[in-house]
Write a protein that holds these residues in place. Sequence first.
Motif, short mmCIF file in Angstrom:
data_model
loop_
_atom_site.label_atom_id
_atom_site.label_comp_id
_atom_site.label_asym_id
_atom_site.label_seq_id
_atom_site.Cartn_x
_atom_site.Cartn_y
_atom_site.Cartn_z
N ARG A 301 -22.01 16.51 -3.10
CA ARG A 301 -20.80 15.70 -3.23
C ARG A 301 -21.11 14.21 -3.14
O ARG A 301 -20.57 13.40 -3.89
N GLU A 337 -9.16 15.49 3.80
CA GLU A 337 -10.25 16.45 3.88
C GLU A 337 -11.59 15.77 4.02
O GLU A 337 -12.57 16.37 4.38
N LYS A 348 -14.64 18.39 3.53
CA LYS A 348 -15.40 18.09 2.33
C LYS A 348 -15.30 16.60 2.05
O LYS A 348 -14.22 16.04 2.16
N HIS A 350 -14.72 13.99 -0.38
CA HIS A 350 -14.25 13.89 -1.76
C HIS A 350 -14.99 12.77 -2.47
O HIS A 350 -15.42 11.80 -1.87
N HIS A 351 -15.14 12.96 -3.79
CA HIS A 351 -15.98 12.04 -4.56
C HIS A 351 -15.47 10.60 -4.47
O HIS A 351 -16.24 9.67 -4.58
N GLY A 399 -12.69 16.11 -8.73
CA GLY A 399 -13.50 15.02 -9.27
C GLY A 399 -14.96 15.43 -9.51
O GLY A 399 -15.50 15.15 -10.57
N PRO A 400 -15.59 16.12 -8.53
CA PRO A 400 -16.99 16.52 -8.76
C PRO A 400 -17.11 17.70 -9.73
O PRO A 400 -18.19 18.21 -9.96
N GLN A 534 -4.16 27.09 -9.51
CA GLN A 534 -5.51 26.68 -9.87
C GLN A 534 -6.39 27.92 -9.92
O GLN A 534 -6.11 28.89 -9.23
N LYS A 598 -6.40 30.49 2.04
CA LYS A 598 -6.81 29.23 2.67
C LYS A 598 -5.80 28.88 3.74
O LYS A 598 -4.63 28.73 3.39
N THR A 602 -11.54 27.75 1.59
CA THR A 602 -10.92 26.64 0.85
C THR A 602 -10.79 27.08 -0.60
O THR A 602 -11.33 28.12 -0.98
N ILE A 603 -10.07 26.30 -1.41
CA ILE A 603 -9.89 26.70 -2.81
C ILE A 603 -11.23 26.63 -3.53
O ILE A 603 -11.64 27.57 -4.20
N GLU A 604 -11.91 25.50 -3.40
CA GLU A 604 -13.25 25.37 -3.97
C GLU A 604 -14.26 25.98 -3.00
O GLU A 604 -14.01 26.04 -1.80
P1 XMP Z 1 -10.09 22.78 -1.19
O1 XMP Z 1 -11.33 23.31 -1.85
O2 XMP Z 1 -10.45 21.83 -0.09
O3 XMP Z 1 -9.37 21.93 -2.28
O4 XMP Z 1 -9.16 23.84 -0.75
C1 XMP Z 1 -8.07 21.42 -2.19
C2 XMP Z 1 -7.74 20.78 -3.52
O5 XMP Z 1 -8.54 19.61 -3.71
C3 XMP Z 1 -9.32 19.74 -4.89
N1 XMP Z 1 -10.60 19.10 -4.60
C4 XMP Z 1 -10.92 17.87 -4.99
N2 XMP Z 1 -10.23 16.99 -5.74
N3 XMP Z 1 -12.01 15.47 -5.54
C5 XMP Z 1 -10.81 15.81 -6.03
O6 XMP Z 1 -10.22 15.01 -6.77
C6 XMP Z 1 -12.76 16.29 -4.78
O7 XMP Z 1 -13.86 15.96 -4.36
C7 XMP Z 1 -12.17 17.57 -4.50
N4 XMP Z 1 -12.61 18.65 -3.78
C8 XMP Z 1 -11.60 19.57 -3.85
C9 XMP Z 1 -9.42 21.22 -5.15
O8 XMP Z 1 -9.72 21.50 -6.51
C10 XMP Z 1 -8.06 21.68 -4.72
O9 XMP Z 1 -7.08 21.43 -5.70
#
Ligand code: XMP
Length: 606
Positions: A301, A337, A348, A350-351, A399-400, A534, A598, A602-604
């Motif tokens: 990331r 996040e 995580k 984020h980018h 973003g990533p 998603q 979740k 997590t989603i990703e």
């Molecule tokens: P997670 O995986 O944390 O994701 O449940 C929650 C939402 O955020 C999106 N996601 C991102 N969106 N930059 C973004 O713009 C990122 O680095 C990033 N990481 C996760 C993910 O697709 C979901 O909609």
Amino acid sequence: MQHDAIAVIDFGGQYAHLIATKVRRHGVLAEIRQPEDPLEAFAPYKGIIISGSPALASHGEDSEYNKGIYDLDLPILGFCFGHQEIAQHYGGKVVHGGRQWGKTDLHLTGDHPLFAGLDPVQPVWMSHYDSVAEIGPEFTELGWSATTADGPGHRYAAIGSDTLRRYGLQFHPEVDDTVHGDEMIANFVLGICGCEPSWTIEAFMAEEMGIIQDQVGERSVFLLASGGVDSTVAATLLTRALGPDRVDLLHVDNGLMRKDESANVLEFFAGLGLGSHVHFADASDRFLKALEGLIDPEEKRRAIGNAFIDVFRDEASRLGIEGHLLGQGTIYPDTIETGGTQRADTIKTHHNRVPIIEEMIEQGGVIEPLKELYKVEVRELGEKLGIPHDLVWRHPFPGPGLGVRCLCGDGEGDRTGFDAIEPAVEEIGRAFGLEALPLPIRSVGVKADLRAYEHPVLVSGSTAWDRLIEAASLLTADVPGINRCIWNLDSDSPTTARPLAATMTRDRLDLLREADHLVMEGLRAHGLYDEIWQCPTVLIPLDLEGDGGELVVIRPVHSKRAMTAAPVELPTALLDELREGILGLDGVSGLALDITSKPPGTIEWE
Ligand code: XMP
């Protein structure tokens, strides 16, 4: 202040900002405040909500906040940690125990304005280790919780003192799984605090345009525009506020995009009338180079986030526009996040929140007009700005990009804790008539507000969907070290999963692009695209068949704000088509459906 407002004190729970959005849905402005803020900071508000926290109230963790708030003549409502702090402050007792996770029933003890209009039994959502064991003399019990398969219920799930105007809820009313949480929040904000509802997305739009004009002054903005909902709405809002000549857009092909994505994005920017100021950079080689050999999700990331900035700076210099502010379509969850609030655990990075960008933000070089909004509000704003429905309702894409959906490995795998995990997992599997195999890789998840980088379990066999989901929630709740569960869509039950050595290569990304394309087309063909929030498709370097092929996982989820999510059952006909299409791809030999909610998944995956 133009609007009646509520202060949400952010103790770092994943849900603090969600509380603020939920309050705003009722037309009342909610702002985030830090626990150390001086008392004067609370003067403009008509009420206070104290959020949840990863800290343990029972151990006195994070107890050094400004307790002067309890002397303010304002109603205060606490959720989870906030509830326990209120109980403790007024002579109650909090113990480490009584952990509950997930849905349970709240039984109300009688009528109370906080629960006005609601039935005496309420489905609510819990996520806590500590609980309130005794309440102080001025408090009464407003509700207790029922025992469920996931744990014993307990008393004092809702407490209150009408003389003090202090209330506490052990559960999270801000989460959609608390079915009438919205009404409880409205009862507090509009009823107990007496706020006038005047904050709307139109009001936000008008005010934000003024804020943009003030912040940008005489300068211009250079915005990274992925073509996703957020950056497109940000681009349109900035263009509306500043005029097209002061907004340049940069679309970067980072090599981590979906099939044909960049060409499509450039086309729809042109359709939106943004085309004359759109610049395009094919930086796929550069991103792949930055990702070379990386396996750890956070390192990946960071590498992606930094590469974005390198490309942005080079393009700005090539175009001779270095003095522009960096524009980003950052929204609330991105900042939470990443630990963007003072206390949130980093789930995580984020980018758009890597350290170099944080530095630029501190220096005033970044503009993020959507950073206070959740996705649903961004979409509402997009519609108000006249962006076409299909674009506004595109699935979120991180973003990533495929960078967080293409897992890498050193070929050794990771079997930490497997001696205890294997028998525990097999036993739960057997109870459901399923074969259960822990996988020697890890993925990111979130448990009780903390980052969990743990193993998935593959379950094989056929049973009803509800039973699968039940098995998944037991596996993740009862077996330490497990945060995700996937259901094998192939007919065989593998007995081993061999880790493969795999890095981020163009070939693997092409393979993932094809698999993802089949999934997206399948969802559209079956009329499901708009129904689900998603659906990431993930490529995992694990060989289940002994033929060197990789595992593909499909993760369709229902969600409203991405803070929580539920797995989606796909129709058999679609599963059959995906089985045939994806298992037919060269290099793939396994296929599974992610059936984790979740939290804890997590989603990703990364
Ligand atoms: P997670 O995986 O944390 O994701 O449940 C929650 C939402 O955020 C999106 N996601 C991102 N969106 N930059 C973004 O713009 C990122 O680095 C990033 N990481 C996760 C993910 O697709 C979901 O909609």
